[in-house]
Design an enzyme around this catalytic site. Structure first.
Site, mmCIF file in Angstrom:
data_model
loop_
_atom_site.group_PDB
_atom_site.id
_atom_site.type_symbol
_atom_site.label_atom_id
_atom_site.label_comp_id
_atom_site.label_asym_id
_atom_site.label_seq_id
_atom_site.Cartn_x
_atom_site.Cartn_y
_atom_site.Cartn_z
ATOM 1 N N GLU A 135 36.458 32.821 34.377
ATOM 2 C CA GLU A 135 36.007 31.473 34.752
ATOM 3 C C GLU A 135 34.673 31.481 35.492
ATOM 4 O O GLU A 135 34.039 30.447 35.619
ATOM 5 C CB GLU A 135 37.085 30.794 35.615
ATOM 6 C CG GLU A 135 36.957 29.286 35.663
ATOM 7 C CD GLU A 135 38.122 28.616 36.367
ATOM 8 O OE1 GLU A 135 37.869 27.878 37.320
ATOM 9 O OE2 GLU A 135 39.278 28.836 35.964
ATOM 10 N N ASP A 188 41.195 31.291 35.744
ATOM 11 C CA ASP A 188 41.910 31.110 37.001
ATOM 12 C C ASP A 188 43.386 30.892 36.685
ATOM 13 O O ASP A 188 43.733 30.103 35.809
ATOM 14 C CB ASP A 188 41.326 29.889 37.717
ATOM 15 C CG ASP A 188 41.512 29.967 39.212
ATOM 16 O OD1 ASP A 188 41.946 31.021 39.692
ATOM 17 O OD2 ASP A 188 41.218 28.971 39.901
ATOM 18 N N TYR A 207 45.457 34.651 45.666
ATOM 19 C CA TYR A 207 45.119 33.367 45.044
ATOM 20 C C TYR A 207 45.453 32.202 45.981
ATOM 21 O O TYR A 207 46.578 32.095 46.473
ATOM 22 C CB TYR A 207 45.897 33.232 43.727
ATOM 23 C CG TYR A 207 45.553 32.004 42.940
ATOM 24 C CD1 TYR A 207 44.326 31.880 42.295
ATOM 25 C CD2 TYR A 207 46.459 30.953 42.837
ATOM 26 C CE1 TYR A 207 44.013 30.744 41.564
ATOM 27 C CE2 TYR A 207 46.158 29.815 42.104
ATOM 28 C CZ TYR A 207 44.932 29.720 41.475
ATOM 29 O OH TYR A 207 44.628 28.582 40.757
#
Length: 707
Positions: free
Chosen positions: A7, A103, A305
């Site tokens: 990404e 992602d 994350y």
């Protein structure tokens, strides 16, 4: 050749390093059988109204609602994005397999799927799904690549969200702007944005309507301990004074003494919302700033994350915890006691049933260097919360003492920290120290039946209005669909019905600022007059109800789990938009103008100092005139406007302030009798950089514009 699509360029570089794709090409890396390329976030978007029909290019009420037969996507109009997409398209056409390295979340899945759809990808697709960007995590991820089809429901939920936001946002924004907008104002309506604004407006109305009341309480001090009478607050000082006289005539007697030992549970690990709440409370960071800092820490491999909504870890992480703690060298004094024994596998920390795509935010063990002071603060919050989760519980003693003076009963409570437990992690934290000191109140030992002299007094107080929202309390309200919830367990249950998602809430709050619907004063958030007017104009509860929006959010999560149909969700929203359009077109609400920037107020004050034109000597009695809209009721003067005496039905009003100017009664009279004013200097038109001189004009719809 296998093509990996990340990404961001920085993530692509990390992946290329691990895979051995060392050769840098134009728009990608190559080597060892891999080509690693990237997007810059959203390369594709849903088509705009004019992409479907030429007539939808223009904002007209007669064209609403706009409901495309099929929703399409298009590339964004950006030279860099178009060039990079060309690279991706070419690589995808000539490869044997694509690995989606986007992602690992709903938005990331949507971005990648749209790009692959636009690139007409015809080869098998695998999915890299990882929770951190460390070399070890990337290697493990590539050893356990998933089938892309496993994430079809995630993609369906992302598509349903985007289509739902398009249907409601495009239609409702045009509908309200054309029906109620004044001048060039755009009244932005959103599936998540509008109920969030409604929550703020509701709180502000409660504050504005609040009338402070005086009250008196009877208190007394016995053995250096303050007791408060358990009777209702006294509304008259005379009654309180009589009570004080009565108390002075009797001794204080202890009727009950109870001390219970208990435990204070460890603070939960952070999800994104609780991290944003803590950073706002402790450092005043906005939700958007915190998201930016944590995203940077994630991309630098220091934390896992961040866009998560769980406070739990998956059970397979348990064996790795000791290693992560050992790697946190600068926190060795705090981790050393934990590492002397096995890490407990508590259900309040490890629970597979509470983890979906990702676990709670924790450090990776890679210790940061060269990071900003803001990033250091966010990192420290995460590390300390992570360490505290594995400490023993804090042991406390809670004391309740009851007493009486004559027939008046009294109560006092106290708390004593017996064993610090997890509070040790925050022992040197000034705010935590103060909080602990405020909470702790050590009580002497009392004996039931003992009595003696005391020192009674009257406490005079005033009731306080509800507190304005801060970003911290607004985030919590969004998370729980507007309900005030302190209990952690209940908050977890309500998360499925929250307004928006953790990753979007910061952006929603920023959008409300940009639209000038809310403003910040110190830490507090307030609705502007525009924001209040907009919510007041919306009659449809679906648009502004936090609970109903939370219900949509729940359905999106069910789509993600494969338990609800994307087409059903879409049809429900289409029906809502059709019904809303009919309803608003028949609505008789008033006009809405845009709130001005604070700097405008200064300009207004300067303009006021200029000599005003002489007004007629005769008195202008506006309240003797009939409403020009319904032609039935007399006009009335309110706090902020002249309006129809039957305003709730008719909706006609003329604000005292328009476009940065305070209107005189002569201006209002001219608008009512002639339909226009004389030329007014220094009008501030929304969208215009400088004031203009113009006449105010009332049109056939009783909206006020300029000429």
């Amino acid at each position: 050749m296998k093509v990996c699509i990340a990404e961001k360029p920085s993530v692509a570089k990390d992946i290329a390093e691990v895979l051995g794709a060392k050769q840098r090409k134009d728009g990608y890396y190559e080597g060892n059988g891999y080509q690693v390329t990237w997007t810059f976030g959203h390369f594709c978007t849903l088509k705009e109204p004019h992409d479907y029909h030429e007539r939808w290019k223009f904002w007209r009420l007669e064209d609403l609602p706009m409901i495309p037969a099929n929703f399409g996507i298009k590339l964004i109009d950006n030279p860099g994005a178009l060039k990079q997409f060309g690279v991706i398209e070419n690589l995808v056409k000539n490869c044997e397999e694509v690995i989606n390295c986007g992602d690992a979340g709903q938005e990331g899945e949507l971005i990648q799927r749209w790009v692959l759809l636009k690139a007409k990808c015809a080869v098998p697709v695998k999915r890299l799904w990882i929770s951190s960007l460390t070399e070890q995590a990337i290697r493990e991820g590539f050893e356990k690549l998933k089938e892309s089809d496993q994430y079809n429901n995630l993609y369906a939920a992302g598509s349903a969200r985007a289509i739902g936001d398009w249907l409601l946002g495009m239609n409702a924004t045009r509908l309200f702007t054309k029906k109620f907008g004044q001048g060039k104002v755009v009244l932005s309506i959103g599936r998540v944005q509008t109920p969030t604004l409604a929550v703020i407006v509701q709180r502000q109305k409660e504050i504005n309507a609040f009338v402070s009341e005086e009250y008196w309480e009877l208190k007394t001090t016995y053995r250096d301990t303050e007791f408060t009478a358990t009777i209702d607050r006294i509304k008259k000082v005379e009654k309180a004074e009589k009570g004080l006289v009565y108390l002075k005539e009797h001794l204080f007697e202890i009727t009950s003494f109870e001390r219970k030992e208990g435990k204070e549970g460890n603070p939960r690990l952070f999800d994104l919302t609780s991290l944003q709440v803590e950073a706002n409370k402790k450092y005043g960071y906005s939700a958007e700033d915190t998201l930016k800092h944590i995203q940077n820490l994630y991309e630098k491999k220091f934390v896992t994350y961040p866009r998560v909504d769980t406070t739990y870890l998956s059970e397979d992480l348990h064996p790795k915890i000791a290693g992560i703690l050992a790697d946190l060298k600068p926190y060795a004094n705090l981790t050393a006691p934990l590492l002397q024994q096995p890490i407990p596998k508590s259900k309040t920390v490890f629970d597979d049933k509470k983890v979906t795509d990702h676990h709670a935010i924790i450090p990776t063990g890679v210790f940061p260097n060269n990071i900003s002071i803001d990033e250091k603060r966010i990192y420290d919050l995460i590390v300390r919360r992570f360490i505290a989760a594995f400490y023993p519980e804090c042991k406390v003693a809670n004391t309740t003492v009851l007493g009486k003076v004559g027939q008046v009963e009294f109560k006092a409570t106290g708390k004593q920290i017996l064993e610090m437990g997890w509070r040790e992690v925050y022992a040197n934290d000034a705010s935590a120290k103060k909080e602990a000191a405020d909470e702790e109140r050590i009580m002497p030992d009392f004996v039931v039946g003992e009595s003696g002299p005391h020192e009674p007094r009257i406490h005079h107080g005033k009731t306080s209005p509800p507190k304005a929202f801060t970003e911290a309390t607004l985030l919590r309200a969004m998370e729980t669909a507007g309900r005030q919830v302190e209990d952690e367990e209940m908050r977890e249950i309500l998360k499925d019905n929250g307004i928006g998602r953790p990753s979007t809430r910061a952006n929603i709050i920023e959008t409300l600022f940009k639209r000038k619907y809310i403003e910040k004063k110190k830490k507090n958030l307030y609705a502007t007059q525009t924001g209040i007017d907009l919510i007041d104009t919306i009659q449809n509860e679906l648009l502004k109800s936090a609970e109903l929006t939370g219900n949509w959010e729940r359905k999106l999560r069910l789509i993600e789990k494969g338990e609800y149909s994307m087409d059903t969700f879409k049809q429900e929203l289409i029906q809502m938009v059709v019904d809303l359009t009919k309803e608003v077109l028949s609505n008789r609400g008033g006009m809405i103008s845009i709130a001005q920037e604070p700097v405008v107020v200064e300009k207004e004050e300067k303009v006021k100092k200029e000599p005003k034109p002489k007004e007629p000597k005769e008195e202008i009695a506006i309240e003797t005139l009939k409403c020009p809209k319904c032609k039935e009721h007399l006009l009335k003067k309110g706090k902020t406007a002249y309006g129809c005496g039957n305003f709730q039905v008719c909706g006609f009003k003329i604000p005292f302030e328009l476009m940065g100017k305070t209107l005189t009664d002569k201006h209002v009279f001219d608008l009512l009798s002639k339909g226009k004013t004389t030329k007014i200097k220094g009008l501030l038109i929304p969208g215009s950089d400088s004031p203009i001189d113009a006449k105010l004009v009332m049109n056939g719809d009783f909206n006020i514009g300029v000429e």
